[in-house]
Design an enzyme around this catalytic site. Sequence first.
Site, PDB file in Angstrom:
ATOM      1  N   GLU A   1      40.363  65.417 -52.585  1.00  0.00           N
ATOM      2  CA  GLU A   1      40.887  65.743 -53.915  1.00  0.00           C
ATOM      3  C   GLU A   1      42.333  66.210 -53.882  1.00  0.00           C
ATOM      4  O   GLU A   1      43.145  65.828 -54.720  1.00  0.00           O
ATOM      5  CB  GLU A   1      40.028  66.822 -54.595  1.00  0.00           C
ATOM      6  CG  GLU A   1      38.698  66.317 -55.137  1.00  0.00           C
ATOM      7  CD  GLU A   1      37.589  66.305 -54.092  1.00  0.00           C
ATOM      8  OE1 GLU A   1      37.857  66.648 -52.916  1.00  0.00           O
ATOM      9  OE2 GLU A   1      36.451  65.944 -54.449  1.00  0.00           O
TER      10      GLU A   1
ATOM     11  N   HIS B   1      28.893  74.078 -58.305  1.00  0.00           N
ATOM     12  CA  HIS B   1      29.032  72.812 -59.033  1.00  0.00           C
ATOM     13  C   HIS B   1      29.048  72.981 -60.548  1.00  0.00           C
ATOM     14  O   HIS B   1      28.896  72.006 -61.276  1.00  0.00           O
ATOM     15  CB  HIS B   1      27.879  71.867 -58.667  1.00  0.00           C
ATOM     16  CG  HIS B   1      28.035  71.194 -57.341  1.00  0.00           C
ATOM     17  ND1 HIS B   1      28.333  71.872 -56.181  1.00  0.00           N
ATOM     18  CD2 HIS B   1      27.931  69.895 -56.971  1.00  0.00           C
ATOM     19  CE1 HIS B   1      28.396  71.011 -55.173  1.00  0.00           C
ATOM     20  NE2 HIS B   1      28.154  69.808 -55.629  1.00  0.00           N
TER      21      HIS B   1
HETATM   22  C1  LIG Z   1      35.009  68.611 -52.971  1.00  0.00           C
HETATM   23  C2  LIG Z   1      33.865  67.765 -53.364  1.00  0.00           C
HETATM   24  N1  LIG Z   1      34.103  66.539 -53.857  1.00  0.00           N
HETATM   25  C3  LIG Z   1      33.080  65.749 -54.237  1.00  0.00           C
HETATM   26  C4  LIG Z   1      31.796  66.182 -54.120  1.00  0.00           C
HETATM   27  C5  LIG Z   1      30.663  65.271 -54.554  1.00  0.00           C
HETATM   28  N2  LIG Z   1      29.959  64.759 -53.376  1.00  0.00           N
HETATM   29  C6  LIG Z   1      28.850  65.363 -52.948  1.00  0.00           C
HETATM   30  S1  LIG Z   1      28.273  64.674 -51.571  1.00  0.00           S
HETATM   31  C7  LIG Z   1      29.483  63.528 -51.534  1.00  0.00           C
HETATM   32  C8  LIG Z   1      29.490  62.526 -50.417  1.00  0.00           C
HETATM   33  C9  LIG Z   1      29.646  63.160 -49.078  1.00  0.00           C
HETATM   34  O1  LIG Z   1      29.389  62.254 -48.056  1.00  0.00           O
HETATM   35  P1  LIG Z   1      29.297  62.647 -46.532  1.00  0.00           P
HETATM   36  O2  LIG Z   1      30.336  63.658 -46.205  1.00  0.00           O
HETATM   37  O3  LIG Z   1      29.307  61.402 -45.760  1.00  0.00           O
HETATM   38  O4  LIG Z   1      27.888  63.385 -46.392  1.00  0.00           O
HETATM   39  P2  LIG Z   1      26.425  62.787 -46.621  1.00  0.00           P
HETATM   40  O5  LIG Z   1      26.123  62.891 -48.077  1.00  0.00           O
HETATM   41  O6  LIG Z   1      26.396  61.408 -46.138  1.00  0.00           O
HETATM   42  O7  LIG Z   1      25.526  63.703 -45.855  1.00  0.00           O
HETATM   43  C10 LIG Z   1      30.340  63.696 -52.618  1.00  0.00           C
HETATM   44  C11 LIG Z   1      31.481  62.833 -52.912  1.00  0.00           C
HETATM   45  C12 LIG Z   1      31.580  67.487 -53.633  1.00  0.00           C
HETATM   46  N3  LIG Z   1      30.354  68.004 -53.525  1.00  0.00           N
HETATM   47  N4  LIG Z   1      32.622  68.249 -53.252  1.00  0.00           N
END
Ligand SMILES: Cc1ncc(C[n+]2csc(CCOP(=O)(O)OP(=O)(O)O)c2C)c(N)n1
Lengths: 324, 361
Positions: free
Chosen positions: A60, A129
């Site tokens: 972000e 959130h």
């Molecule tokens: C700062 C932030 N941006 C966006 C999100 C929304 N979000 C939650 S999980 C996710 C994907 C994360 O993927 P990864 O790091 O690969 O972990 P996984 O879900 O595969 O365990 C996103 C974009 C968030 N929680 N925090």
Amino acid sequence: MAKITYRKAVNQAIAEEMQRDDNVFLMGEEVAEYNGAYKVTEGLLDRFGAKRVIDTPISECGFAGLGVGAAMYGLRPIVEFMTWSFSLVAIDQIINNAANIRYMSGGLIHIPIVFRGPANGGVNVGATHSHTPENYYANVPGLKVVCPATAYDAKGMLKTAIRDNDPVCVMENTILYNEEWEVPEDEYLIPFGQADIKRKGTDISLIAHGRAVLAALEAARMLKDEEGIEAEVVDLRSIRPLDIDTIVESVRKTGRAVLVEENKPFCGVDAQVSHVIQDRAFDYLDAPVKRVSALDVPQPYNDTLEKMVLPDAQRVYKTCLAIL
Amino acid sequence: MSSTATANESTASADGVGAVALAPVNARLSAEEKIELFRQMVRIRRFEEFSIRAYQQRKIGGFCHTYIGQEAVAVGSISVLGADDHIITAYRDHGHALAVGMTMNECMAELYGKYTGCSKGKGGSMHFFAPKRNFWGGHGIVGGQTPLGAGLAFALKYLGKSGCCLCYLGDGAVNQGAFHESLNLAALWKLPVIYIIENNYYSMGTSQTRSSAGSPLAKRAEAYDMEWDVINGNDLYEVREKTEQAVRRAHEDHAPAILEMQTYRFRGHSMSDPEKYRTKDEVEERKQNDPIILFRRTLEEEGVLDEEAAETIDQEARAEAKASADFADQSPEPPAEELFTDIYKDDAQLRASLEAQKQKL
Ligand SMILES: Cc1ncc(C[n+]2csc(CCOP(=O)(O)OP(=O)(O)O)c2C)c(N)n1
Ligand SMILES: [Mg+2]
């Protein structure tokens, strides 16, 4: 007039402005191939292509700042935060850079950027959130902040935001995305700094923004049905610039004000509105100004507790009765 | 599907298949200990299946990210830790929670938002904590836990403890600035933190290749002169072996490291994910490397486990998960007063304002 969802209204606003101006582009997490985490940007990748509808990594701070840089050079980025809670990772770029560069350059540069996404609690996702940061951002000179409560307002204000030559924060609401309102087919824009009287009344002013407007409208209906009281509902729509005249005019007419917001109360938006009222309508007040805000606590995950945190029509109704 | 070959390759590139099992950290495991590791993975799998069911019945709300498919990473890496070692992770935290010894009851009750949950129903799925078990969360903001992991390591070193911190993050989280800043701090100040990237190849609907430049992800450590390794995260023995080495270095030299554990999530990102970003075939193919099936096969080959014993473990895990769902179901909601507690440790000056709010409810 046809009814469309809030989600569709936002989608149309983006599409129409992208159609109108090639310098407008959209970026954010999952906005393109996934069609948006909340399906707000559905179809935009197909229509405008990957150059202008861009999936970002989860960075972000990086992509918000990149947007500011691109805006300095004349592009008109729309930066989507999956939710405004995640904008906190980018707050430095929004506040230090987007908001201040024009001033610090003595007006040499301007930043025509839109930051948008939902900002709400009420969906059981816990404290991290569920932020409603309209007050943090509205505290910053150089930023504009709007919180549309209906599909009609969302479309008209987002279009205005995209054409605005300064940074604008547009705060939507995931709970409203599925709600429908009448929206005209013909193009319209809603200027900032104009509150909207969503219901006319003479006995008490309910002043609200965002989804809290719906709680205020419901409370107004209850006041009418059960007490024969005519409440006026003022939807601020834009937090900064704030439509002081409409607020003051309404309160001078009714003599009573209840301020309703999903924002946290301490140093919240309605602390400012309350100040405006005492400053400009003090002699017209027949009762102290009251506030119905979110409770002054972090957002709990538990559903029952979270419902208590957010203002609802019942709380607004009771607060009104206490000063009538 | 260019991203999917790697997990197999990393095993092959070790000293040949089978060699991994001979590493001392695995060779010294008793049959009971091996069965226990298998049981931990099965318990996580069954717990998650019950959490999915409860979510579909609307007993769990909000987000619920399951750990199904990744069990060997948490179970394997946590199993090599000692009393002064610590753990912190992101929101996909149910597996780590069970692996550190949190009970199914307290975890399931938290998912249900109940008062008997590990955070009294106030944190939810993404925010489990158990500091008594050296488990520091459960963090909802992507990447937000990565500086905290460095901070825990800093505190350990500051206090002269020999422990380290395992800080887990996803393949999407590696692109947060906070992670890069943490890496530099960890390397510059020699902090005993081991970043474990759980590369399940997707961040929500974005494949790893669409979100990250440079490969493998762990190689980013090189810029900071930090140790790194790429590991088959579906192979419990390999996870244990490589984690144990990194932990030892962290204990002895306060050396930070990045371990990329390649794995896969079998279910959607959270509960409402149409999964249009990947094919059913891809998921089915990846299920061939199910860490539980792989380890079960290994143990069967070793003569440690037979079908009957494996079945019994499975039945027990199911029964335990079912019981936890019943426990959560019957548990009370948190009382309204809980809204106003746990905001500050020292709330003497703020109590009045909190009480005033309570009165108004
Ligand atoms: C700062 C932030 N941006 C966006 C999100 C929304 N979000 C939650 S999980 C996710 C994907 C994360 O993927 P990864 O790091 O690969 O972990 P996984 O879900 O595969 O365990 C996103 C974009 C968030 N929680 N925090
Ligand atoms: Mg991932």
